[in-house]
Design an enzyme around this catalytic site. Structure first.
Site, PDB file in Angstrom:
ATOM      1  N   ALA A  48     -79.491  46.170 -55.477  1.00 50.83           N
ATOM      2  CA  ALA A  48     -79.066  45.594 -56.757  1.00 50.83           C
ATOM      3  C   ALA A  48     -78.636  46.643 -57.773  1.00 50.83           C
ATOM      4  CB  ALA A  48     -80.187  44.738 -57.330  1.00 50.83           C
TER       5      ALA A  48
ATOM      6  N   HIS B   3     -67.457  44.119 -37.980  1.00 55.48           N
ATOM      7  CA  HIS B   3     -66.931  44.732 -39.202  1.00 55.48           C
ATOM      8  C   HIS B   3     -66.953  46.246 -38.995  1.00 55.48           C
ATOM      9  CE1 HIS B   3     -66.159  45.960 -43.246  1.00 55.48           C
ATOM     10  NE2 HIS B   3     -67.289  46.649 -43.267  1.00 55.48           N
TER      11      HIS B   3
ATOM     12  N   GLY C  36     -76.812  49.205 -56.935  1.00 55.85           N
ATOM     13  CA  GLY C  36     -75.647  49.885 -56.355  1.00 55.85           C
ATOM     14  C   GLY C  36     -74.313  49.351 -56.864  1.00 55.85           C
ATOM     15  N   GLN C  37     -73.264  49.920 -56.263  1.00 52.22           N
ATOM     16  CA  GLN C  37     -71.890  49.622 -56.686  1.00 52.22           C
ATOM     17  C   GLN C  37     -71.441  48.185 -56.462  1.00 52.22           C
ATOM     18  OE1 GLN C  37     -68.360  51.977 -56.061  1.00 52.22           O
ATOM     19  NE2 GLN C  37     -69.428  52.550 -54.166  1.00 52.22           N
TER      20      GLN C  37
ATOM     21  N   ASN D 162     -81.149  51.796 -40.591  1.00 51.73           N
ATOM     22  CA  ASN D 162     -80.968  50.442 -41.101  1.00 51.73           C
ATOM     23  C   ASN D 162     -81.732  49.398 -40.302  1.00 51.73           C
ATOM     24  OD1 ASN D 162     -79.350  50.520 -43.550  1.00 51.73           O
ATOM     25  ND2 ASN D 162     -78.001  51.729 -42.248  1.00 51.73           N
TER      26      ASN D 162
ATOM     27  N   ALA E 206     -73.247  45.508 -55.891  1.00 45.39           N
ATOM     28  CA  ALA E 206     -74.042  44.580 -56.689  1.00 45.39           C
ATOM     29  C   ALA E 206     -73.544  44.527 -58.135  1.00 45.39           C
ATOM     30  CB  ALA E 206     -75.517  44.979 -56.648  1.00 45.39           C
TER      31      ALA E 206
ATOM     32  N   ASP F 189     -62.326  42.015 -44.891  1.00 50.01           N
ATOM     33  CA  ASP F 189     -61.261  42.294 -43.919  1.00 50.01           C
ATOM     34  C   ASP F 189     -60.245  41.147 -43.912  1.00 50.01           C
ATOM     35  OD1 ASP F 189     -62.648  44.711 -42.842  1.00 50.01           O
ATOM     36  OD2 ASP F 189     -64.145  43.207 -42.325  1.00 50.01           O
TER      37      ASP F 189
ATOM     38  N   ARG G 240     -74.261  56.191 -44.868  1.00 47.29           N
ATOM     39  CA  ARG G 240     -74.010  57.233 -43.880  1.00 47.29           C
ATOM     40  C   ARG G 240     -73.830  58.556 -44.608  1.00 47.29           C
ATOM     41  NH1 ARG G 240     -70.261  56.057 -38.829  1.00 47.29           N
ATOM     42  NH2 ARG G 240     -70.427  58.040 -37.724  1.00 47.29           N
TER      43      ARG G 240
HETATM   44  P1  NAX Z   1     -74.428  51.951 -53.050  1.00 46.38           P
HETATM   45  O1  NAX Z   1     -74.920  53.178 -52.384  1.00 46.38           O
HETATM   46  O2  NAX Z   1     -73.716  52.021 -54.336  1.00 46.38           O
HETATM   47  O3  NAX Z   1     -75.653  50.944 -53.261  1.00 46.38           O
HETATM   48  C1  NAX Z   1     -76.591  50.678 -52.265  1.00 46.38           C
HETATM   49  C2  NAX Z   1     -77.904  50.377 -52.945  1.00 46.38           C
HETATM   50  O4  NAX Z   1     -78.826  49.958 -51.924  1.00 46.38           O
HETATM   51  C3  NAX Z   1     -78.522  51.597 -53.647  1.00 46.38           C
HETATM   52  O5  NAX Z   1     -78.872  51.240 -54.973  1.00 46.38           O
HETATM   53  C4  NAX Z   1     -79.756  51.884 -52.793  1.00 46.38           C
HETATM   54  O6  NAX Z   1     -80.819  52.426 -53.546  1.00 46.38           O
HETATM   55  C5  NAX Z   1     -80.076  50.495 -52.272  1.00 46.38           C
HETATM   56  N1  NAX Z   1     -80.976  50.480 -51.112  1.00 46.38           N
HETATM   57  C6  NAX Z   1     -81.104  51.390 -50.120  1.00 46.38           C
HETATM   58  N2  NAX Z   1     -82.080  51.033 -49.284  1.00 46.38           N
HETATM   59  C7  NAX Z   1     -82.588  49.873 -49.754  1.00 46.38           C
HETATM   60  C8  NAX Z   1     -83.637  49.013 -49.313  1.00 46.38           C
HETATM   61  N3  NAX Z   1     -84.378  49.299 -48.232  1.00 46.38           N
HETATM   62  N4  NAX Z   1     -83.886  47.894 -50.027  1.00 46.38           N
HETATM   63  C9  NAX Z   1     -83.176  47.617 -51.142  1.00 46.38           C
HETATM   64  N5  NAX Z   1     -82.177  48.394 -51.605  1.00 46.38           N
HETATM   65  C10 NAX Z   1     -81.888  49.507 -50.918  1.00 46.38           C
HETATM   66  O7  NAX Z   1     -73.552  51.203 -51.925  1.00 46.38           O
HETATM   67  P2  NAX Z   1     -72.493  50.028 -52.095  1.00 46.38           P
HETATM   68  O8  NAX Z   1     -71.160  50.617 -52.357  1.00 46.38           O
HETATM   69  O9  NAX Z   1     -73.025  49.005 -53.022  1.00 46.38           O
HETATM   70  O10 NAX Z   1     -72.461  49.477 -50.586  1.00 46.38           O
HETATM   71  C11 NAX Z   1     -73.562  48.811 -50.024  1.00 46.38           C
HETATM   72  C12 NAX Z   1     -73.357  48.568 -48.539  1.00 46.38           C
HETATM   73  O11 NAX Z   1     -72.210  47.752 -48.296  1.00 46.38           O
HETATM   74  C13 NAX Z   1     -73.125  49.828 -47.708  1.00 46.38           C
HETATM   75  O12 NAX Z   1     -73.917  49.724 -46.526  1.00 46.38           O
HETATM   76  C14 NAX Z   1     -71.671  49.733 -47.331  1.00 46.38           C
HETATM   77  O13 NAX Z   1     -71.395  50.400 -46.121  1.00 46.38           O
HETATM   78  C15 NAX Z   1     -71.509  48.250 -47.187  1.00 46.38           C
HETATM   79  N6  NAX Z   1     -70.138  47.725 -47.217  1.00 46.38           N
HETATM   80  C16 NAX Z   1     -69.863  46.669 -46.417  1.00 46.38           C
HETATM   81  C17 NAX Z   1     -68.635  46.046 -46.423  1.00 46.38           C
HETATM   82  C18 NAX Z   1     -68.353  44.866 -45.549  1.00 46.38           C
HETATM   83  O14 NAX Z   1     -67.207  44.439 -45.552  1.00 46.38           O
HETATM   84  N7  NAX Z   1     -69.292  44.303 -44.802  1.00 46.38           N
HETATM   85  C19 NAX Z   1     -67.525  46.562 -47.263  1.00 46.38           C
HETATM   86  C20 NAX Z   1     -67.988  47.416 -48.392  1.00 46.38           C
HETATM   87  C21 NAX Z   1     -69.134  48.340 -48.081  1.00 46.38           C
HETATM   88  O15 NAX Z   1     -68.634  49.457 -47.392  1.00 46.38           O
END
Ligand code: NAX
Length: 332
Positions: free
Chosen positions: A12, A187, A14-15, A105, A17, A159, A92
């Site tokens: 929540a 994905h 993160g970007q 993960n 969210a 996508d 990653r």
């Molecule tokens: P951010 O790194 O900005 O935010 C991720 C947040 O998750 C951080 O605040 C982190 O502290 C938190 N987090 C880590 N471990 C956690 C846990 N165990 N419980 C709760 N929170 C936890 O990443 P963001 O840009 O928001 O991307 C989030 C995810 O979306 C990444 O895994 C990214 O690869 C994935 N994506 C998936 C896409 C899709 O189409 N399925 C596209 C966009 C994105 O690449």
């Protein structure tokens, strides 16, 4: 007016969210008459950042948004939730192998699956965004045996939206004129963006995209690669991964699941394979689905030619390998 529903967003602070929470609070996902309580899960070091996000949510001054609960405890976050956006995951890092990412993960999604199993509504709709999204969804569902496996989905809507936008640009029409493009599989860069069944509305009449594009080589190579590599292109330009568009796609996915698709239209979602189209069972594979009354059905009967079949084989093989790796990690 209806009672508020409980909605959890993980990652929540993160970007993604950051863009998603606004859509939820504004009513553009669950509808303009559905109040919501937000449960915001992140890790302990992010709690101060999360406080800032909550200040902004309050300052939106939006009437549908009721209680906001920030927490680092999955047992609190998943309590009585009707919808879950699992966005947070371990990113990653440089030098990290795909295997390491999967291992890190697997643990997170095991914990969250158990918390969903114990605390969520049994009809909870779960959307996994965090990568590797399909396999994370599979892991999560396996740790939540009291919740139907159909309730766990993975996001390929970004996508799909990318593919739809690319076709609209090629055909020089607005994006709403293009329908029924499909994302098959994982994905990841093995996904198969398929325009074979897509249609375009030209001056009021509906035409098949392949005959209007009239360039199979473009559709089978340039178009496919452009969509497969779009995420990497955004990262290389922005130095950060897609967030605004990913959040919009997450909202699209959940809204269609909640409210339904229009007759004759379908959308792509990573769902548990039931063997449709000869895809191996028990992997979370992106299929075209039509949705009614909160239930999706895999669209049946689409013709799959040899080219498409070879693409489906590549992406399903990757998902079977990811499942094997996940099993190895989880057994240790
Ligand atoms: P951010 O790194 O900005 O935010 C991720 C947040 O998750 C951080 O605040 C982190 O502290 C938190 N987090 C880590 N471990 C956690 C846990 N165990 N419980 C709760 N929170 C936890 O990443 P963001 O840009 O928001 O991307 C989030 C995810 O979306 C990444 O895994 C990214 O690869 C994935 N994506 C998936 C896409 C899709 O189409 N399925 C596209 C966009 C994105 O690449």
């Amino acid at each position: 007016t209806s009672e508020p529903i409980n909605v959890v967003v993980t990652g929540a602070a993160g970007q993604i969210a950051y863009s998603l929470l606004y859509q939820l609070a504004a009513g553009s996902v669950f509808g303009p008459n559905q109040p919501i309580n937000l449960r915001l899960l992140d890790i302990p070091v992010m709690m101060t950042v999360l406080d800032g996000v909550i200040m902004e949510l309050e300052d939106l001054a939006l009437p549908l948004l009721r209680e906001i609960t920030p927490t680092a405890d999955p047992n609190v976050a998943f309590k009585d939730v009707a919808a879950a956006f699992l966005v947070g995951s371990m990113p990653r890092k440089e030098g990290m192998e795909r295997k390491d990412l999967l291992a890190a993960n697997a643990e997170i999604f095991k914990v969250q699956g158990k918390a969903l199993d114990q605390h969520a509504q049994k009809d909870v709709k779960v959307l996994v965004v965090g990568n590797p999204a399909n396999t994370n969804a599979w892991i999560c569902s396996h740790h939540a045996p009291s919740i139907p496996k159909e309730n766990f989905t993975a996001m390929t809507r970004l996508d799909q939206n990318r593919a739809q936008a690319a076709l609209a640009a090629r055909l020089n029409v607005s994006v709403d004129k293009v329908k029924n493009v499909i994302i098959w599989g994982n994905h990841s860069s093995t996904q198969y963006p398929d325009a074979a069944h897509a249609t375009v509305n030209l001056q009021g009449s509906t035409k098949p995209v392949p005959s209007v594009v009239n360039d199979d080589n473009w559709l089978n190579t340039t178009f496919v690669e452009k969509i497969q590599k779009r995420g990497a292109a955004v990262i290389s330009a922005r130095k950060m991964s897609s967030a605004m568009s990913a959040a919009k796609a997450a909202g699209d996915h959940m809204r269609d699941w909640w409210i339904g698709t229009k007759p004759g239209e379908w959308v792509s979602m990573g769902v548990l394979s039931d063997g449709s189209y000869g895809i191996p069972r028990d992997i979370v594979f992106s299929f075209p689905v039509a949705i009614e009354n909160g239930q999706y059905k895999i669209v049946q009967g689409l013709a799959i030619n040899d080219f498409a079949r070879s693409k489906l084989n590549i992406t399903s093989k990757e998902l079977e390998e990811e499942r094997t790796e996940a099993n190895n990690v989880l057994q240790n």
